[in-house]
Design a protein around this motif. Structure first.
Motif, PDB file in Angstrom:
ATOM      1  N   HIS A  56       0.854  -1.181   0.000  1.00  0.00           N
ATOM      2  CA  HIS A  56       0.000   0.000   0.000  1.00  0.00           C
ATOM      3  C   HIS A  56       0.898   1.241   0.000  1.00  0.00           C
ATOM      4  O   HIS A  56       0.921   2.012   0.964  1.00  0.00           O
ATOM      5  N   ASP A  57       1.634   1.429  -1.103  1.00  0.00           N
ATOM      6  CA  ASP A  57       2.599   2.518  -1.175  1.00  0.00           C
ATOM      7  C   ASP A  57       1.939   3.883  -1.028  1.00  0.00           C
ATOM      8  O   ASP A  57       2.571   4.849  -0.600  1.00  0.00           O
ATOM      9  N   SER A  58       0.647   3.958  -1.371  1.00  0.00           N
ATOM     10  CA  SER A  58      -0.073   5.223  -1.271  1.00  0.00           C
ATOM     11  C   SER A  58      -0.166   5.723   0.159  1.00  0.00           C
ATOM     12  O   SER A  58      -0.332   6.924   0.395  1.00  0.00           O
ATOM     13  N   HIS A  59      -0.086   4.818   1.137  1.00  0.00           N
ATOM     14  CA  HIS A  59      -0.172   5.208   2.536  1.00  0.00           C
ATOM     15  C   HIS A  59       1.144   4.976   3.275  1.00  0.00           C
ATOM     16  O   HIS A  59       1.182   4.924   4.498  1.00  0.00           O
ATOM     17  N   GLY A  60       2.223   4.852   2.493  1.00  0.00           N
ATOM     18  CA  GLY A  60       3.521   4.566   3.070  1.00  0.00           C
ATOM     19  C   GLY A  60       4.374   5.809   3.212  1.00  0.00           C
ATOM     20  O   GLY A  60       3.892   6.905   3.504  1.00  0.00           O
ATOM     21  N   SER A 328      -4.994 -20.486 -14.870  1.00  0.00           N
ATOM     22  CA  SER A 328      -4.407 -21.397 -13.892  1.00  0.00           C
ATOM     23  C   SER A 328      -3.139 -20.841 -13.260  1.00  0.00           C
ATOM     24  O   SER A 328      -2.737 -21.277 -12.176  1.00  0.00           O
ATOM     25  N   SER A 329      -2.505 -19.883 -13.918  1.00  0.00           N
ATOM     26  CA  SER A 329      -1.302 -19.278 -13.339  1.00  0.00           C
ATOM     27  C   SER A 329      -1.643 -18.171 -12.343  1.00  0.00           C
ATOM     28  O   SER A 329      -0.749 -17.623 -11.693  1.00  0.00           O
ATOM     29  N   GLN A 330      -2.930 -17.847 -12.235  1.00  0.00           N
ATOM     30  CA  GLN A 330      -3.389 -16.808 -11.321  1.00  0.00           C
ATOM     31  C   GLN A 330      -4.467 -17.386 -10.408  1.00  0.00           C
ATOM     32  O   GLN A 330      -5.662 -17.185 -10.627  1.00  0.00           O
ATOM     33  N   PRO A 331      -4.072 -18.141  -9.367  1.00  0.00           N
ATOM     34  CA  PRO A 331      -5.062 -18.781  -8.504  1.00  0.00           C
ATOM     35  C   PRO A 331      -5.910 -17.762  -7.748  1.00  0.00           C
ATOM     36  O   PRO A 331      -5.508 -16.606  -7.552  1.00  0.00           O
ATOM     37  N   GLY A 336      -6.158  -9.953   1.564  1.00  0.00           N
ATOM     38  CA  GLY A 336      -4.978 -10.033   2.422  1.00  0.00           C
ATOM     39  C   GLY A 336      -3.884 -10.928   1.888  1.00  0.00           C
ATOM     40  O   GLY A 336      -2.727 -10.817   2.329  1.00  0.00           O
ATOM     41  N   ASP A 337      -4.191 -11.826   0.936  1.00  0.00           N
ATOM     42  CA  ASP A 337      -3.168 -12.719   0.397  1.00  0.00           C
ATOM     43  C   ASP A 337      -2.085 -11.951  -0.362  1.00  0.00           C
ATOM     44  O   ASP A 337      -0.890 -12.223  -0.208  1.00  0.00           O
ATOM     45  N   VAL A 338      -2.501 -11.009  -1.207  1.00  0.00           N
ATOM     46  CA  VAL A 338      -1.531 -10.243  -1.989  1.00  0.00           C
ATOM     47  C   VAL A 338      -0.639  -9.430  -1.063  1.00  0.00           C
ATOM     48  O   VAL A 338       0.589  -9.360  -1.252  1.00  0.00           O
ATOM     49  N   GLU A 339      -1.237  -8.819  -0.030  1.00  0.00           N
ATOM     50  CA  GLU A 339      -0.450  -8.049   0.918  1.00  0.00           C
ATOM     51  C   GLU A 339       0.578  -8.934   1.629  1.00  0.00           C
ATOM     52  O   GLU A 339       1.722  -8.517   1.847  1.00  0.00           O
ATOM     53  N   GLU A 341       1.994 -11.659   0.447  1.00  0.00           N
ATOM     54  CA  GLU A 341       3.052 -12.000  -0.506  1.00  0.00           C
ATOM     55  C   GLU A 341       4.009 -10.819  -0.702  1.00  0.00           C
ATOM     56  O   GLU A 341       5.234 -10.994  -0.743  1.00  0.00           O
ATOM     57  N   ARG A 342       3.434  -9.633  -0.835  1.00  0.00           N
ATOM     58  CA  ARG A 342       4.287  -8.454  -1.011  1.00  0.00           C
ATOM     59  C   ARG A 342       5.156  -8.219   0.218  1.00  0.00           C
ATOM     60  O   ARG A 342       6.331  -7.853   0.113  1.00  0.00           O
ATOM     61  N   ARG A 343       4.581  -8.416   1.397  1.00  0.00           N
ATOM     62  CA  ARG A 343       5.331  -8.199   2.635  1.00  0.00           C
ATOM     63  C   ARG A 343       6.530  -9.147   2.706  1.00  0.00           C
ATOM     64  O   ARG A 343       7.643  -8.722   3.045  1.00  0.00           O
ATOM     65  N   GLN A 344       6.300 -10.413   2.376  1.00  0.00           N
ATOM     66  CA  GLN A 344       7.397 -11.375   2.420  1.00  0.00           C
ATOM     67  C   GLN A 344       8.491 -11.000   1.420  1.00  0.00           C
ATOM     68  O   GLN A 344       9.692 -11.066   1.731  1.00  0.00           O
ATOM     69  N   HIS A 345       8.084 -10.586   0.230  1.00  0.00           N
ATOM     70  CA  HIS A 345       9.062 -10.239  -0.800  1.00  0.00           C
ATOM     71  C   HIS A 345       9.855  -8.993  -0.415  1.00  0.00           C
ATOM     72  O   HIS A 345      11.094  -8.959  -0.528  1.00  0.00           O
ATOM     73  N   ARG A 346       9.173  -7.976   0.060  1.00  0.00           N
ATOM     74  CA  ARG A 346       9.848  -6.712   0.338  1.00  0.00           C
ATOM     75  C   ARG A 346      10.697  -6.789   1.601  1.00  0.00           C
ATOM     76  O   ARG A 346      11.718  -6.098   1.694  1.00  0.00           O
ATOM     77  N   MET A 347      10.298  -7.606   2.553  1.00  0.00           N
ATOM     78  CA  MET A 347      11.151  -7.785   3.725  1.00  0.00           C
ATOM     79  C   MET A 347      12.460  -8.462   3.343  1.00  0.00           C
ATOM     80  O   MET A 347      13.518  -8.163   3.890  1.00  0.00           O
ATOM     81  N   ALA A 348      12.394  -9.358   2.369  1.00  0.00           N
ATOM     82  CA  ALA A 348      13.584 -10.086   1.943  1.00  0.00           C
ATOM     83  C   ALA A 348      14.452  -9.288   0.976  1.00  0.00           C
ATOM     84  O   ALA A 348      15.683  -9.406   0.992  1.00  0.00           O
ATOM     85  N   ASN A 349      13.813  -8.473   0.128  1.00  0.00           N
ATOM     86  CA  ASN A 349      14.530  -7.851  -0.978  1.00  0.00           C
ATOM     87  C   ASN A 349      14.630  -6.337  -0.892  1.00  0.00           C
ATOM     88  O   ASN A 349      15.240  -5.711  -1.760  1.00  0.00           O
TER      89      ASN A 349
END
Length: 382
Positions: A56-60, A328-331, A336-339, A341-349
């Motif tokens: 949620h970069d708009s509120h970051g 099928s590539s977009q289950p 909250g699922d997308v958030e 996934e983004r949190r895990q990625h951004r914490m790591a990268n």
């Protein structure tokens, strides 16, 4: 310093990638210079970066320069405490006294959680709060305490959104958040603005970030557009002003989203006494109406055990995920699922910020009085 580098230490035009902890520390440092206590400055840093981590970069952290300006102008005040105006057990009305949202918001939610855990339900009105940030954060707080919650928010004196069928501003972006904990799982958190995009997303797009949808705004001539510039006025030496641009954001979901936004004005704005986007109010503030329910107390009252709230909810969520995806590539995903996934990625990268966003943050830091070497070090030490 090479000609390709700015005084912020970043290559001109290049995105900035920065560790989330270092970024939170830097944002906190900015707000220490504005007169916020160490504790409040830390809350602001963690909350804004938490919004970026969730995507949620708009509120970051893009909000930091605005917060510096609001504090400098006395629109928001450092280190305020909430004032209890009504306490009738399960009903609380609180006044944020124009304190920073990252202080008065969590304080109000904490009282709601405490009262709901005691009584089984609570309704909490918060008036005169500073910008409350990402509202999903408050639903997450309640869910961590095992509580279902709903949060409706409005923005007094904020005229950004045109109602369905109009090009005239009559509403704020008026976010809502819903939270539902389910035992043994991540809570389901649904957090959204009632405009096609939040104003902050238009700001992010204006500062070199991802574009907004082509139907997100309406121009002064009534043209549906994705150009964020129609929302802002521009003057030399000042931050783009969303409050008096020629166009407007559009309500999401046509007449349905427009109607939800009106209800936020009435329930979060008028009912709490904060005020609305309408003609009566001159000072910016957030109003929030929150409703909390303890599902464990409902189960206990009706004698539910394995088939109580958690069992029924878990069965439904399992069944939901089994829905056949069109692609099928977009289950299928839950709120909250997308958030997550983004949190895990951004914490790591690390968190990637457009160069214009980073410069906006550094501009706010300079306005607050942060030394140039401290600004440069924030990036080089990340």
């Amino acid at each position: 310093m090479s000609s390709a580098q700015t005084t912020t230490g970043a290559d001109a035009g290049a995105p900035v990638v920065i560790n989330h902890e270092r970024l939170a520390d830097f944002i906190a440092e900015i707000f220490r210079y504005t007169g916020c206590s160490d504790a409040e400055a830390g809350r602001i840093g963690r909350s804004l970066v938490g919004a970026n981590l969730a995507g949620h970069d708009s509120h970051g952290v893009i909000r930091s320069a605005l917060y510096v300006e609001l504090l400098a102008n006395g629109v928001q005040l450092a280190d305020q405490e909430i004032k209890v105006l009504i306490d009738s057990g399960s009903l609380l009305l609180l006044d944020g006294q124009y304190g920073m949202g990252q202080t008065v918001g969590p304080a109000a939610v904490g009282l709601g959680i405490e009262r709901c855990s005691e009584l089984g339900t609570a309704v909490v009105g918060l008036r005169n709060a500073g910008h409350l940030g990402r509202i999903g954060e408050y639903a997450e707080m309640a869910a961590a305490g095992g509580l279902v919650s709903v949060h409706l928010v409005n923005v007094a004196n904020s005229r950004l959104v045109a109602p369905f069928g109009s090009k005239a501003r009559r509403m704020g972006t008026n976010p809502c958040a819903y939270g539902a904990p389910v035992a043994g799982r991540r809570p389901v958190i649904h957090d959204f603005a009632t405009s096609v995009v939040a104003e902050g997303k238009a700001m992010v797009a204006l500062h070199g970030g991802p574009p907004v949808p082509a139907n997100a705004l309406v121009s002064a001539d009534g043209e549906i557009t994705g150009d964020p510039r129609v929302l802002y006025s521009f003057s030399e030496g000042r931050r783009p002003n969303s409050m008096d641009g020629p166009g407007a954001l559009r309500a999401m979901g046509e007449h349905k989203g427009s109607g939800i936004s009106v209800m936020c004005e009435l329930l979060a704005g008028a009912l709490t006494g904060t005020g609305t986007a309408g003609p009566r109010r001159v000072r910016f503030a957030n109003g929030m109406l929150s409703v909390y329910v303890d599902p464990a107390q409902i189960d206990a009252a009706v004698g539910e055990t394995d088939d109580g709230y958690n069992g029924i909810a878990a069965d439904y969520l399992d069944w939901f995920y089994e829905a056949d995806a069109i692609d099928s590539s977009q289950p299928v995903k839950l709120p909250g699922d997308v958030e997550h996934e983004r949190r895990q990625h951004r914490m790591a990268n690390g968190i990637t910020l457009p160069a214009e966003t980073w410069e906006s943050i550094c501009g706010g830091a300079r306005a607050a009085g942060v030394a140039p070497e401290t600004i440069t070090a924030a990036l080089h030490n990340s």
